[in-house]
Design a protein around this motif. Sequence first.
Motif, PDB file in Angstrom:
ATOM      1  N   ALA A 232      40.347  38.954  40.199  1.00 46.94           N
ATOM      2  CA  ALA A 232      40.983  40.237  39.886  1.00 46.94           C
ATOM      3  C   ALA A 232      40.160  40.996  38.845  1.00 46.94           C
ATOM      4  O   ALA A 232      39.968  42.213  38.951  1.00 46.94           O
ATOM      5  CB  ALA A 232      42.410  40.014  39.386  1.00 46.94           C
ATOM      6  N   VAL A 233      39.642  40.264  37.854  1.00 47.00           N
ATOM      7  CA  VAL A 233      38.810  40.897  36.828  1.00 47.00           C
ATOM      8  C   VAL A 233      37.584  41.538  37.475  1.00 47.00           C
ATOM      9  O   VAL A 233      37.224  42.678  37.158  1.00 47.00           O
ATOM     10  CB  VAL A 233      38.383  39.871  35.741  1.00 47.00           C
ATOM     11  CG1 VAL A 233      37.338  40.460  34.812  1.00 47.00           C
ATOM     12  CG2 VAL A 233      39.592  39.393  34.944  1.00 47.00           C
ATOM     13  N   MET A 234      36.988  40.819  38.424  1.00 48.56           N
ATOM     14  CA  MET A 234      35.804  41.345  39.121  1.00 48.56           C
ATOM     15  C   MET A 234      36.123  42.654  39.845  1.00 48.56           C
ATOM     16  O   MET A 234      35.258  43.511  40.021  1.00 48.56           O
ATOM     17  CB  MET A 234      35.300  40.344  40.169  1.00 48.56           C
ATOM     18  CG  MET A 234      34.882  39.003  39.617  1.00 48.56           C
ATOM     19  SD  MET A 234      33.381  39.094  38.670  1.00 48.56           S
ATOM     20  CE  MET A 234      32.208  39.188  40.014  1.00 48.56           C
ATOM     21  N   GLN A 235      37.368  42.789  40.288  1.00 51.88           N
ATOM     22  CA  GLN A 235      37.746  44.000  41.028  1.00 51.88           C
ATOM     23  C   GLN A 235      38.372  45.067  40.125  1.00 51.88           C
ATOM     24  O   GLN A 235      38.845  46.093  40.617  1.00 51.88           O
ATOM     25  CB  GLN A 235      38.770  43.642  42.122  1.00 51.88           C
ATOM     26  CG  GLN A 235      38.249  42.673  43.154  1.00 51.88           C
ATOM     27  CD  GLN A 235      39.366  42.188  44.068  1.00 51.88           C
ATOM     28  OE1 GLN A 235      40.020  42.977  44.751  1.00 51.88           O
ATOM     29  NE2 GLN A 235      39.620  40.896  44.063  1.00 51.88           N
ATOM     30  N   SER A 236      38.435  44.789  38.823  1.00 60.37           N
ATOM     31  CA  SER A 236      39.087  45.696  37.872  1.00 60.37           C
ATOM     32  C   SER A 236      40.514  46.020  38.301  1.00 60.37           C
ATOM     33  O   SER A 236      40.957  47.170  38.186  1.00 60.37           O
ATOM     34  CB  SER A 236      38.299  47.000  37.737  1.00 60.37           C
ATOM     35  OG  SER A 236      37.032  46.737  37.208  1.00 60.37           O
ATOM     36  N   ARG A 237      41.205  45.026  38.783  1.00 56.91           N
ATOM     37  CA  ARG A 237      42.611  45.216  39.157  1.00 56.91           C
ATOM     38  C   ARG A 237      43.428  44.067  38.564  1.00 56.91           C
ATOM     39  O   ARG A 237      42.961  42.933  38.541  1.00 56.91           O
ATOM     40  CB  ARG A 237      42.783  45.192  40.688  1.00 56.91           C
ATOM     41  CG  ARG A 237      41.749  45.987  41.471  1.00 56.91           C
ATOM     42  CD  ARG A 237      42.250  47.304  42.014  1.00 56.91           C
ATOM     43  NE  ARG A 237      43.515  47.266  42.727  1.00 56.91           N
ATOM     44  CZ  ARG A 237      43.618  47.090  44.041  1.00 56.91           C
ATOM     45  NH1 ARG A 237      42.554  46.870  44.785  1.00 56.91           N
ATOM     46  NH2 ARG A 237      44.798  47.132  44.615  1.00 56.91           N
ATOM     47  N   PRO A 238      44.634  44.360  38.116  1.00 50.39           N
ATOM     48  CA  PRO A 238      45.465  43.302  37.526  1.00 50.39           C
ATOM     49  C   PRO A 238      45.897  42.278  38.584  1.00 50.39           C
ATOM     50  O   PRO A 238      46.301  42.657  39.681  1.00 50.39           O
ATOM     51  CB  PRO A 238      46.687  44.069  37.015  1.00 50.39           C
ATOM     52  CG  PRO A 238      46.242  45.491  36.906  1.00 50.39           C
ATOM     53  CD  PRO A 238      45.244  45.691  37.989  1.00 50.39           C
ATOM     54  N   PHE A 239      45.821  40.986  38.237  1.00 47.18           N
ATOM     55  CA  PHE A 239      46.122  39.972  39.249  1.00 47.18           C
ATOM     56  C   PHE A 239      47.580  39.990  39.690  1.00 47.18           C
ATOM     57  O   PHE A 239      47.885  39.687  40.829  1.00 47.18           O
ATOM     58  CB  PHE A 239      45.652  38.571  38.810  1.00 47.18           C
ATOM     59  CG  PHE A 239      46.358  37.960  37.626  1.00 47.18           C
ATOM     60  CD1 PHE A 239      47.600  37.369  37.756  1.00 47.18           C
ATOM     61  CD2 PHE A 239      45.758  37.957  36.369  1.00 47.18           C
ATOM     62  CE1 PHE A 239      48.232  36.780  36.675  1.00 47.18           C
ATOM     63  CE2 PHE A 239      46.379  37.374  35.275  1.00 47.18           C
ATOM     64  CZ  PHE A 239      47.626  36.789  35.424  1.00 47.18           C
ATOM     65  N   VAL A 240      48.499  40.365  38.810  1.00 49.95           N
ATOM     66  CA  VAL A 240      49.916  40.408  39.239  1.00 49.95           C
ATOM     67  C   VAL A 240      50.120  41.400  40.378  1.00 49.95           C
ATOM     68  O   VAL A 240      51.037  41.245  41.175  1.00 49.95           O
ATOM     69  CB  VAL A 240      50.925  40.802  38.139  1.00 49.95           C
ATOM     70  CG1 VAL A 240      51.280  39.637  37.261  1.00 49.95           C
ATOM     71  CG2 VAL A 240      50.489  41.982  37.331  1.00 49.95           C
TER      72      VAL A 240
END
Length: 287
Positions: A232-240
Amino acid sequence: MVDQAQSLRELVWKSRNKARVIAITSGKGGVGKTSASVNLAIAMAARGGRVILLDADLGLANVEVLMGLSSLYNLEHVIEGERRMSDILVRAPGGIEIIPGSSGLAKMADLPAAARQNLLQGLEDLQRLADFIIIDTMAGIGRNAVAFAAAADEVILVATPEPSAIVDAYAMLKTVHACRENAVVRLLVNMVAGDAQARAVAGKLAGVSQQYLGRNLSYLGCLPRDPHVSQAVMQSRPFVLIYPNAPATKYLQVIAGRIVHEQSAAEPSKEGFLKRFAQSLGLAGNA
Ligand SMILES: Nc1ncnc2c1ncn2[C@@H]1O[C@H](COP(=O)(O)OP(=O)(O)O)[C@@H](O)[C@H]1O
Ligand SMILES: [Mg+2]
């Protein structure tokens, strides 16, 4: 189930008309503070209430980067008196709002009086707007992190099972209690292999806290080491948001529920966050 005591507590908090201020802190960097802050904020907002995330951790992987945002204004503009806090609030994915940080926070204690006053006024505005203010602080016992942690209504101390993270978490805990004896600190153990490992870390830290500081350290919960978090960090999106069924998301939801509903540790106190914050910066009287 919402019991009576709980609804009463919620009423008391609401009647203050002030946000609950929660500082997320750690002894050591890289333990998952920013990731936990962003995702907890979202999970808490999903339970109702306005959540504002203040980015006071000025590393490379800051809140904006983790959420794929880039904003024009940040706290610097508030400190300089060019913008009001409400002007720089950024709407972020997951129904939260963020306050982008600025390097001005690192030299907070050395700011000229007018700038400090702008910062304090801005924080006061925020407290009126939100139900929860989550502050992602810098790691370690620097003055900035400690000022936020010691002033917040509650502190979430993040550690991992690594020995160095445990030792540094203890150092942070000690410093926070030295600044504010009755600080309410709860432990979040991140990147664990399982519940048993998390409990062992919590037991160790609670033991030294009791023995050497004479303070309870309650256990808030844990997050498993889960590749979805870094993906998620790699995609700049929150994992939740993008991995609703990931193990980390399930654990995080439990913690968010605990914070929102089971909270009782921090009773509303007469002297609020701002007064304590000003005091820890040696600015008593300004808030
Ligand atoms: N539960 C977890 N499982 C796997 N990786 C994690 C977990 N929590 C954090 N990470 C990774 O650790 C790194 C540091 O996280 P970050 O939130 O930036 O830490 P901090 O803010 O404490 O410096 C990130 O790359 C993140 O993906
Ligand atoms: Mg960080």
